[in-house]
Design a protein around this motif. Sequence first.
Motif, short mmCIF file in Angstrom:
data_model
loop_
_atom_site.label_atom_id
_atom_site.label_comp_id
_atom_site.label_asym_id
_atom_site.label_seq_id
_atom_site.Cartn_x
_atom_site.Cartn_y
_atom_site.Cartn_z
N LYS A 195 30.31 3.63 70.80
CA LYS A 195 30.96 4.62 70.23
C LYS A 195 30.52 5.25 69.17
CE LYS A 195 33.39 1.12 67.19
NZ LYS A 195 34.85 0.77 66.79
N ILE A 196 30.94 6.25 68.82
CA ILE A 196 30.28 7.29 67.70
C ILE A 196 31.15 7.66 66.62
CG2 ILE A 196 28.65 9.22 67.52
CD1 ILE A 196 27.51 7.44 69.13
N PRO B 109 32.91 4.80 74.65
CA PRO B 109 33.17 5.59 75.77
C PRO B 109 31.87 6.24 76.11
CG PRO B 109 33.81 6.54 73.67
CD PRO B 109 33.63 5.21 73.21
N PHE B 110 30.74 6.09 75.28
CA PHE B 110 29.41 7.04 75.45
C PHE B 110 28.28 5.82 76.07
CE2 PHE B 110 31.37 9.18 72.11
CZ PHE B 110 31.44 10.38 72.53
N VAL B 111 27.38 6.22 77.14
CA VAL B 111 26.45 5.30 77.62
C VAL B 111 25.35 5.94 76.91
CG1 VAL B 111 26.25 6.88 79.58
CG2 VAL B 111 25.46 4.71 79.54
N MET C 145 23.35 17.74 62.63
CA MET C 145 22.73 16.97 61.69
C MET C 145 23.64 16.31 60.71
SD MET C 145 19.20 16.93 61.76
CE MET C 145 19.22 17.21 63.47
N ASP C 146 24.86 16.02 61.03
CA ASP C 146 25.81 14.98 60.51
C ASP C 146 25.06 13.71 60.56
OD1 ASP C 146 27.43 16.92 59.19
OD2 ASP C 146 29.00 16.51 60.62
N TRP C 147 25.42 12.70 59.52
CA TRP C 147 25.18 11.53 59.70
C TRP C 147 26.41 10.82 60.53
CZ3 TRP C 147 20.66 8.51 59.13
CH2 TRP C 147 19.82 9.02 58.27
N VAL C 148 25.96 9.94 61.54
CA VAL C 148 26.77 9.18 62.18
C VAL C 148 26.73 7.86 62.27
CG1 VAL C 148 27.38 11.06 63.75
CG2 VAL C 148 25.66 9.65 64.29
N LYS C 149 27.50 6.94 62.72
CA LYS C 149 27.47 5.54 62.88
C LYS C 149 27.52 5.13 64.25
CE LYS C 149 30.61 2.72 61.62
NZ LYS C 149 31.62 1.74 60.89
N VAL C 150 26.54 4.59 64.93
CA VAL C 150 26.76 4.43 66.45
C VAL C 150 26.83 2.90 66.36
CG1 VAL C 150 25.38 4.47 68.51
CG2 VAL C 150 24.94 6.08 66.48
N THR C 151 27.72 2.59 67.13
CA THR C 151 27.98 1.10 67.30
C THR C 151 28.42 0.47 68.77
OG1 THR C 151 29.52 1.04 65.45
CG2 THR C 151 30.07 -0.73 66.58
N SER C 152 27.53 -0.51 69.17
CA SER C 152 27.73 -1.34 70.40
C SER C 152 28.46 -2.74 70.11
CB SER C 152 26.21 -1.45 70.91
OG SER C 152 25.65 -2.69 70.42
#
Length: 971
Positions: free
Chosen positions: A935-936, A810-812, A856-863
């Motif tokens: 997505k995040i 959903p995010f660009v 400052m939370d850690w996130v996973k960014v997936t394409s």
Amino acid sequence: MTKSNLTRRSFVKVSALAGAATAIGASMAGCMSESAPAPEEPAKETTATAESEPAEDSKAGLTKMRTSCHGCIQMCPAIAYLKDGVVVKLEGDPEAPVSRGSLCIKGLNQLHTMYSPRRVLHPLRRAGERGENKWEVISWDEAITEAATHIKDAIDKYGNYAFFASVGGGGSYSFMEAMTLPMAFGSPTVFEPGCAQCYLPRWALSKLFYGGDDQSIADNAVQEIFKPEDNQTEVVVIWGAQPSVSETAESGRGMAELRAAGVKTVVVDPNFSPDAVKADVWLPVRPGSDTKLLLSWFRYIFENKLYDEEFTKYWTNLPFLIDMDEKSERYKLPVLAQDIFPDFKQTTPENTPAYVCFDLKTNKVAPFEYSAPADATVDPEIFWAGEYEGKSYKTAGQIYKEEADPWTLEKTAEECWLQADKIEEAIKLYVENNGGIANGVASDMTESASQVPLGCMGLDSIMGRINKPGVTMTQKGGGYFAAESETGETKSIRPVTYNNGFGGMFSDMYGIGAVIGLSDAQNEERIKAMAETNGEMQKRHNQLLIDRLGMKDHKGLYAWCHSHIPTVRNAIATGEPFKPRVWFDMSGNKLAMLGNAKSWYEVFPEVDYIIGQYPMLTSFHIEACDLVFPLREWLEEPMVNMTQLDTQWLQNECTHIGETVSHSIPAAQVVNKCREMWGGEIPGGLMPGLLASATEAEVKQGVADTLGAPDWETLQANTDEYVPFVTPNYWNYGQHEQICDEDGLPSGFATESRKIETYCQMLIKMARTGYPYCYPEPQEACADYSPICCAIEPAESPMESAEGYDAEYPFVLTSGRVPYFHHGTMRHAPFSRELFPTAEIRINPASAKELGIEHMDWVKVTSRRGEVHARAYLTEGVNPKTVWMERFWNPECYDASQANPTGGWLECNVNVLTKNDAPFNEVYGSYTNRGFTVKIEKSTRPENIWVEPEEFAPFLPTSEMLAEPQTKDVF
């Protein structure tokens, strides 16, 4: 080395680079010794720089040397201070006309980079498997012989096309050498991540558009707006550029001074950058939708007649009638007067075609010969469509108008995630104030790489903002329009554009490529004359151009003679149309710079032998290379820097440690060794093709020649006499109006029509034959390129109505720079890493709340191509549907202290996510580094990632590095 228990406060004091005299030298040599924790002191209203700035007498006893920074592309003049051969302090040169004594963190960090324990000081040969990070030191003779042997054996077995080269990614200074090295071996294959994805589209299009400089602040093309005196700039539109973080000391400072002087700015950027913070209008455009926003500007300006009508009529090609007959040879091209008026007798020279317009004086279609506006026999209509003798025609202006018509302020606001009133406010600021557009790297990283600069230059052209004080589109210097006759007189001439390499270098060397501005007969005569003395070389070079991978579809790459990167990758994987097997990479971390990095990692095993050269080991060298040549850092490398205003500056050899060499030398030495092994000539190679210096003496003499000194020793002894070198006749206005001595007509522009070709007709011809680059042999045709800015929707779209929409992503995502790093460099510099320790992704708080993510939370960014991790930086400076990241990689992941070391490129690297498959930009083959969907998810910190200040202690200079003795030139 053991880690210390430095506190944040003491670490900053140790590594504060602005006060480097306290951080380097005797104090630095012992800074990593174990000590008891220092007691925390009360916070003070001060900065690390201020509290560590040494007194002026701290320079006493130090050797002062003038040089230039090379922390980024702008290379600001600098001063280095040395003690016993060790550089202990850096500062900006106060005589620099734009940076004016300032130096940013990237430049100051050279003190840590130069003496980093990560420096490669001797040739290295892989001692284990690729990826194990096991190396053995070998001699230069061994290294050159081994590289040459692998190249020769591959060419003997598989042919010349088995060899290929690459460059780019920062930290090294090769450029022309990378283009010419494959030519020396008779190979067509070379690529650079910073070519079609960084600067080529803007640079090359400006030459085709009007023959002048592009609109880039970063690459010093735009100088007019930074003039310290009599500056007539009133507005600057910063479109997809970030001067305050990319080139902080020069154009960032320059923009700050302009704003302080009352100059207004419009910033088009999805991210609330420091330039956007200070802008009069910020347009946070949806990533990848810039073409739609540009067309809305055209529509508003056309509709409200805000353009410069006389300039547009007589100095652009928008009034030219365009052939709309699909069966015609000149379909989509301007109609020539001879084509529809059989009795027409041209009065202008053969190399200045006569076109056709709709004449408002007679209300008829009429010939439109080139002349000064006051001498024109017609009053051309800009917007017209109709028939003449049964055939349909439109003016180029009408074609542009129809493309822009759908893009009302309201529709554009909806599509681009903007406010209609803000778009209108920005347009009014632009049209009501003198100035221009500064187009940046953002557009190069998308499918719109040719479209956006066409639109930006097109807007300035219809406003008449060219070759005049205060604008961004210029043709600097008298050399564009003057030539010296046999009698020594300076004459005004018609400007022309040379092609194939910068300034026609390869055109003149091998006789390939037409000159825009010469007639067909003149070009034919020129090529034939060159063939008489160099016919075989001409034929071979022409074939290399045609055989470059990906060129058939993306012929704009010919401007820098580069191959299409995804096509090269596919050729390695499949062997079609040929298999590149031996790779010489000349700079940077390719795993951090190449789009869809995993896809490149997968083909490394298909390459038989990989040679790298760089001052540091990076992920690419560890994962892929079999041999690494050590290069000089910029405090060691003699060069001439890029221009600040009308000056050129020296990048000096301030010091030199280890067996490092100048960037051109390994390639030159390898070519010479191969020639020796082949008995004196490389079979199928092009010589002279390398254009690289094989010894340090040659490098230094070249620098001296450029700065006007007789030799390097004289230059060193008289630096203030020769530096800076001031370019004569640099500032010149209205050149296109100067009367040409050859034909009595205005000089005009370096295009076929001698006008600004806002409708870029050369792109049509290029797509069909490769003209002007492949001339005299044509390239196979591809689909026509658009000669104007057209609306493009990104292939991966966040818009539900778009073809590329996928609700799972959903995010660009877009990207940009932060002030601490340039390209893939400086990740090993401890001070920068303390300030920006790991990858961050900027997310709107509203979106983060929906995802359960806090600051400052850690996130996973997936394409669709992979996943990386980053810390969430919550800010309202991005749209709720937009996220922003800086490219990142982690050299600590292969630190010896890690329990499970990796190459460091998978954990946080944006280019794991990026897209390197179709659709590409039609002209330049640019792939998608920005404006794709992701997505995040909330996640945890990956292993091996350092974030605390003391963790970067292993990157600090060691006493051993500081004591490394000065060395003589290896070659």
